[in-house]
Scaffold this active site. Structure first.
Site, PDB file in Angstrom:
ATOM      1  N   TYR A 169       0.833  -0.621   0.582  1.00  0.00           N
ATOM      2  CA  TYR A 169      -0.124   0.131   0.357  1.00  0.00           C
ATOM      3  C   TYR A 169       1.360   0.938   0.025  1.00  0.00           C
ATOM      4  CZ  TYR A 169      -3.753  -3.524   1.147  1.00  0.00           C
ATOM      5  OH  TYR A 169      -5.372  -3.764   1.126  1.00  0.00           O
ATOM      6  N   ARG A 217       2.639  -1.759  10.585  1.00  0.00           N
ATOM      7  CA  ARG A 217       2.872  -2.933  10.515  1.00  0.00           C
ATOM      8  C   ARG A 217       4.034  -2.923   9.102  1.00  0.00           C
ATOM      9  NH1 ARG A 217      -2.050  -6.354   8.460  1.00  0.00           N
ATOM     10  NH2 ARG A 217      -0.564  -8.266   7.555  1.00  0.00           N
ATOM     11  N   GLN A 342     -12.240 -18.612   1.491  1.00  0.00           N
ATOM     12  CA  GLN A 342     -13.498 -18.568   0.781  1.00  0.00           C
ATOM     13  C   GLN A 342     -14.058 -17.450   1.213  1.00  0.00           C
ATOM     14  OE1 GLN A 342     -13.187 -23.300   0.787  1.00  0.00           O
ATOM     15  NE2 GLN A 342     -14.780 -22.789  -0.397  1.00  0.00           N
TER      16      GLN A 342
END
Ligand code: FAD
Ligand code: NAP
Ligand code: SF4
Length: 678
Positions: A169, A217, A342
């Site tokens: 990002y 992070r 999923q």
């Protein structure tokens, strides 16, 4: 008192001005509820996890301004009005004795909208929008927005923030030459490229004061060409420490990396060694992450000195009580995340609200609840696949009497085939969970019992749930009774002997899985970290920039496979959004031939005769030892008619209801929702 089973996991973490009650951080996840209109739902979702005793929750990402939105109208915190709304969530978490930090995420060139900004005009492979290059004053204004966002987070009652500096990002984009071509004070040599994160942390710390958690992070291994070198990553970590971060969390791989980092075929704790390298370099607490899904794994990671805290994101979707169950010695009751993506990540990438395959209540806590039934009733559940099991568990939890029948000798239905696929070992955990819950909830389980309508009618059930699953579709191919022909059930369940050259008919989920089963012949790279890293080309970032090795180890497939489908186009087009590419890459690495647009003409001693197109051109024999049928499935519900004729109330769920596009996610969701209402 020390927890004897998980002593490291349950040692509080003293941060000076505050303390965390254990070493579990709930990692940031986008739920699709962050747009500002779902604070009730998010509050309930976070409160449940705080009640489950997680040490520190990190929210999904909130942008510091519009340019930083991941997609239009995604979560943002840039005004007092927005902050007031956030306080509902922070209050809900605090009321449960928890702590919560808000992630500040600026999407940069990953933004899926035309206002995207970045250090340079370099489009990402995962967004159609080319970002605008920021001017120097534009960079300044982004920093101011980060700082304001941090202040507002504090006003909203958060215990801290996490500054998202990894995964490719905005901030990450300044660090590497791949995306930063600037010539000004924000580009060029590394000291300039790393200025942005350091300034953001320094100025945020100044704005929020000393007694507020700031997590950064940090991308510790980029897994992209021209990623950061280890020396650069360490230099940044040290500068961040000096700038005032409270903790450093680990980021693994940019989103555009072509190496799987969290899918189920990634070995457990596959990247904790990267954080361990960083432990020698800084003194602030480090958090490690990726494919840690059990308390025993987390405990071992901490005991091995890899980090001071362990981040688990999806495991907290799968079971909000993960931490409490571990603390109370009930780890065998944890509903384990199988890393399938999923219902979580695949939903995020399809702009749907996240949930969890094994826990459909995740992110739906305000509308799906298993409350005590007004009247105790007697149910028969026929079939113990995921549909039958989920229905039985919810019915029993709500106080009903449940008899569950299965013709097989074990519970799990098709999950017993999924669990033998190399890279799908986590399905064992699902079966283990169900086995324990059946025991705990006092469900009367009758295995090796194929029931018919008469058996059921003789027993006075209030309702019968038909969860009898599916049966393979008959593809009606000339010669299909030839001894060369096997079904996926013969291969996966009945240990049929399979030759060296194999054609697989059908390239759906099962065709791909059968291919992986036959390629690896019982040896799963997922259970062998060194082999897995070598085959995917992951290197020590100290030896290769970004941790991308210059050479990959060539896998040694045990068979020559051809995977066929009738439609033209990409094989496995319906596989998971975030995992389909991994399955295709594995087959490619193992030289599997993928042929589309075929007609199956005949099977004989010569093998399989195929032709192409409407005109059935170029008939060719594929000289193979075996042909494995993976041509889809149809519902098996022959109990329904006679039961209805006998006047017995029935409900049909899972594959027995609709076989097309069936998966365990749909089976569990449908079953749980039905059972919640009966
Ligand atoms: P089933 O699992 O088919 O269970 C039906 C049960 O009913 C069986 O145990 C059967 O013995 C029993 N039964 C039938 N008739 C009777 C009777 N008359 N009396 C008593 N018992 C009876 N899905 C995913 O979401 N993700 C995956 O990664 C995935 N991988 C898969 C890999 C493989 C190799 C296979 C085969 C399937 C995979 N699936 C996956 C699909 C998933 O397993 C199915 O969608 C799911 O199991 C369907 O659940 P169900 O309960 O409807 O039926
Ligand atoms: P599927 O995904 O529907 O695939 C069936 C395959 O058979 C297709 O490739 C289809 O392709 C082919 N086919 C259909 N009719 C045929 C016929 N008459 N003759 C020959 N070929 C035919 O079904 P599946 O592979 O059996 O999987 C069953 C379910 O389990 C799926 O819904 C799947 O989602 C789920 N599953 C999921 C995963 C996962 O990783 N998420 C893994 C395994 C299974 P053509 O029509 O082009 O030939
Ligand atoms: Fe884990 Fe799958 Fe649930 Fe996502 S959907 S949290 S990966 S089990």
């Amino acid at each position: 008192m020390t927890n004897t089973q998980y002593p490291h996991l349950f040692t509080p973490l003293d941060l000076g001005f505050t303390s965390l009650k254990n070493r579990v951080l709930m990692g940031s996840m986008h739920t699709g509820l962050e747009d500002g209109s779902n604070h009730d739902r998010l509050s309930a979702y976070f409160a449940e996890r705080a009640r489950g005793e997680v040490g520190l929750i990190v929210t999904g990402g909130y942008a510091p301004n519009r340019a930083g939105w991941v997609y239009p109208f995604a979560g943002k915190l840039s005004t007092r009005r927005e902050a007031r709304k956030h306080s509902q969530m922070t209050a809900a978490v605090h009321a449960e004795g928890g702590k919560i930090a808000m992630q500040i995420l600026h999407a940069g060139r990953y933004a899926y909208h035309p206002f995207a900004v970045a250090p340079s005009r370099v489009r990402s492979p995962i967004s159609p929008f080319t970002p605008r290059e920021l001017s120097a004053s534009g960079v300044e204004s982004q920093i101011r927005d980060f700082v304001r966002c941090a202040q507002l987070a504090r006003e909203a009652g958060y215990d801290g923030i996490e500054i998202m500096g990894s995964e490719g990002y905005f901030i990450n984009e300044f660090l590497v030459t791949h995306t930063n071509h600037r010539k000004d004070e924000w580009g060029g040599d590394y000291s300039n490229r790393m200025r942005l994160p350091v300034e953001i942390v320094e100025r945020s710390r100044e704005a929020v004061g000393k007694d507020f958690i700031i997590i950064y992070r940090l991308s510790m291994i980029d897994l992209i060409p021209d990623g950061s070198s280890w020396e650069e990553t360490v230099a940044l970590a040290k500068a961040l420490e000096a700038a005032g971060v409270t903790m450093i969390n680990t980021g693994i791989g940019w989103h555009e990396a072509r190496i799987p980092t969290i899918a189920t075929s990634v070995p457990r704790r596959a990247f904790t060694w990267v954080t361990k390298k960083m432990k020698q370099e800084v003194t602030v607490p480090l958090v490690t992450t990726n494919r840690i899904n059990l308390p025993s794994v987390a405990e071992q990671v901490l005991a091995d000195g890899c980090s001071d805290m362990v981040s688990m994101a999806r495991p907290l979707l799968a079971d909000a009580e993960f931490v409490r169950k571990a603390r109370e010695g009930r780890a065998d009751e944890i509903n384990v995340c199988i890393a399938c993506n999923q219902a979580c990540l695949d939903h995020t990438f399809s702009k749907k609200t996240s949930s969890c395959l094994v826990n459909p209540r995740a992110c739906h806590e305000t509308e799906l609840n298993y409350v005590a039934a007004p009247k105790r009733r007697k149910f028969a559940v026929v079939g113990s696949g995921p549909a039958g099991l989920s229905a039985a568990l919810v019915l029993a939890e709500r106080g009903h009497d449940v008899d569950m029948f299965d013709a097989a000798a074990e519970i799990g239905g098709q999950l017993n085939m999924a669990k033998v696929i190399p890279g799908k070992e986590e399905f064992h955990e699902m079966i283990r969970y169900y086995t324990r819950q059946v025991e705990l909830l006092g469900i009367n389980l009758h295995l090796n019992t194929r029931v018919d309508a008469d058996d059921l009618a003789a027993n006075d059930y209030d309702d019968v749930i038909i969860a009898t699953g599916v049966t393979p579709r008959d593809p009606k191919i000339d010669g299909q009774d030839h001894p060369k022909v096997l079904s996926y059930i013969d291969v996966l369940r009945n240990n049929a002997a399979v030759g060296e050259r194999v054609a697989i008919i059908g390239a759906g989920g099962i065709g791909f899985d059968v291919a992986e089963f036959l390629l690896h012949d019982g040896h799963s790279p997922t259970l062998d970290l060194d082999q897995w890293l070598a085959e995917w080309g992951v290197a020590d970032p100290a030896d290769a920039r970004g941790g991308l090795s210059h050479s990959r180890k060539q896998p040694q497939p045990s068979r020559e496979l051809t995977l066929l489908q009738r439609k033209a186009g990409k094989h496995g087009a319906n596989l998971g959004k975030t995992t389909g590419w991994i399955h295709r890459a594995i087959l490619k690495m193992n030289n599997v031939k993928m042929i589309g647009g075929v007609n199956y003409e005949r099977i004989g001693d010569e093998g399989l005769l195929i032709s192409y197109g409407d005109k059935r051109e170029d008939p060719t024999w594929l000289d193979v030892d075996n042909i494995v049928m993976c041509a889809g499935q149809i519902p098996l519900r022959d109990l329904q008619e006679p039961l209805q004729a006998a006047g017995i109330s029935t409900h049909v769920i899972g594959g027995a209801d609709v076989a097309t596009e069936l998966d365990a996610k749909r089976a569990i969701n449908q079953a749980s929702r039905l059972a919640a209402t009966l």
